[in-house]
Motif scaffolding. Structure first.
Motif, PDB file in Angstrom:
ATOM      1  N   ASN A  57       0.871  -1.056   0.152  1.00 56.32           N
ATOM      2  CA  ASN A  57      -0.240   0.043  -0.068  1.00 56.32           C
ATOM      3  C   ASN A  57       0.800   1.268   0.142  1.00 56.32           C
ATOM      4  O   ASN A  57       0.214   2.224   0.095  1.00 56.32           O
ATOM      5  CB  ASN A  57      -1.061   0.193   1.252  1.00 56.32           C
ATOM      6  N   ASP A  58       2.241   1.014  -0.283  1.00 56.26           N
ATOM      7  CA  ASP A  58       3.082   2.078  -0.129  1.00 56.26           C
ATOM      8  C   ASP A  58       3.286   2.931   1.282  1.00 56.26           C
ATOM      9  O   ASP A  58       3.753   4.055   1.241  1.00 56.26           O
ATOM     10  CB  ASP A  58       2.754   3.090  -1.180  1.00 56.26           C
ATOM     11  N   HIS A  59       2.919   2.041   2.298  1.00 58.63           N
ATOM     12  CA  HIS A  59       3.130   2.445   3.620  1.00 58.63           C
ATOM     13  C   HIS A  59       4.404   2.347   3.864  1.00 58.63           C
ATOM     14  O   HIS A  59       5.005   1.268   3.909  1.00 58.63           O
ATOM     15  CB  HIS A  59       2.258   1.717   4.474  1.00 58.63           C
ATOM     16  N   LYS A  60       5.081   3.305   4.385  1.00 58.50           N
ATOM     17  CA  LYS A  60       6.606   3.274   4.651  1.00 58.50           C
ATOM     18  C   LYS A  60       6.846   3.801   6.051  1.00 58.50           C
ATOM     19  O   LYS A  60       6.136   4.306   6.747  1.00 58.50           O
ATOM     20  CB  LYS A  60       7.425   4.450   3.883  1.00 58.50           C
ATOM     21  N   SER A  61       7.802   2.742   6.758  1.00 58.21           N
ATOM     22  CA  SER A  61       8.317   2.730   8.167  1.00 58.21           C
ATOM     23  C   SER A  61       9.801   2.528   8.353  1.00 58.21           C
ATOM     24  O   SER A  61      10.378   2.065   7.232  1.00 58.21           O
ATOM     25  CB  SER A  61       7.447   1.911   9.048  1.00 58.21           C
ATOM     26  N   GLU A  62      10.375   3.430   9.213  1.00 59.51           N
ATOM     27  CA  GLU A  62      11.551   3.196   9.502  1.00 59.51           C
ATOM     28  C   GLU A  62      11.963   2.775  10.705  1.00 59.51           C
ATOM     29  O   GLU A  62      11.254   2.914  11.735  1.00 59.51           O
ATOM     30  CB  GLU A  62      12.308   4.457   9.161  1.00 59.51           C
ATOM     31  N   VAL A  63      13.048   1.896  10.721  1.00 60.76           N
ATOM     32  CA  VAL A  63      13.508   1.201  12.090  1.00 60.76           C
ATOM     33  C   VAL A  63      15.165   1.688  12.079  1.00 60.76           C
ATOM     34  O   VAL A  63      15.704   1.305  11.477  1.00 60.76           O
ATOM     35  CB  VAL A  63      13.462  -0.174  12.085  1.00 60.76           C
TER      36      VAL A  63
END
Length: 126
Positions: A57-63
Motif C-alpha cells: 500500500n506504499d506505507h513506509k516505516s523506518e527502524v
C-alpha cells in the motif's frame, strides 16, 4: 563516502510465517535471516542499523537502532555474522532495504548497504 562499504556483503533469506500471520486482520509476519560477510582486510564492528520498510500500500516505516538483535558484532576479515529477525506487514508483499553503520578498529565509520529485498507470501507472485 568510504570505499569500505564495498568490503561488506549482505545476503538475505526471507520466510513467510503463516502460523503467526492473520490475513483477515491484515497481519503478515516475515522472518529474515541476514548474513554479513566481511570481504575486507580489517575487522569491523556493526554499530547500528537503519531499515526502510515499504508495504504494497506504499506505507513506509523506518527502524533505527543500535546493533542487531541486541548485539554489536565484531566481524573479522573473511568471516561472517548471521542473525535472524522479523517484521510484520499489513499487506502480503513488501520491500526492505537499509544500511548498517560499521566502524573499523581504528575508528573509521562507514555505511554498508542492505540492497532491497522482497517479503512475499508464497504463491503471490509468479
Amino acid at each position: 563516502m568510504s570505499e569500505l562499504g564495498s568490503t561488506i556483503k549482505v545476503e538475505v533469506i526471507t520466510e513467510y510465517i503463516e502460523e503467526q500471520s492473520s490475513p483477515k486482520e491484515e497481519r503478515y509476519l516475515f522472518r529474515y535471516t541476514i548474513t554479513i560477510i566481511n570481504l575486507g582486510q580489517a575487522a569491523v564492528t556493526l554499530e547500528s542499523r537503519h531499515w526502510r520498510i515499504t508495504d504494497a500500500n506504499d506505507h513506509k516505516s523506518e527502524v533505527q537502532g543500535a546493533g542487531v538483535v541486541g548485539e554489536t558484532p565484531r566481524i573479522e576479515p573473511d568471516t561472517a555474522y548471521q542473525y535472524t529477525s522479523g517484521t510484520v506487514l499489513e499487506t502480503p508483499l513488501g520491500v526492505m532495504q537499509g544500511t548498517y553503520t560499521m566502524v573499523t578498529d581504528d575508528g573509521e565509520q562507514f555505511q554498508a548497504t542492505i540492497h532491497p529485498f522482497r517479503l512475499s507470501v508464497p504463491g503471490l507472485l509468479h
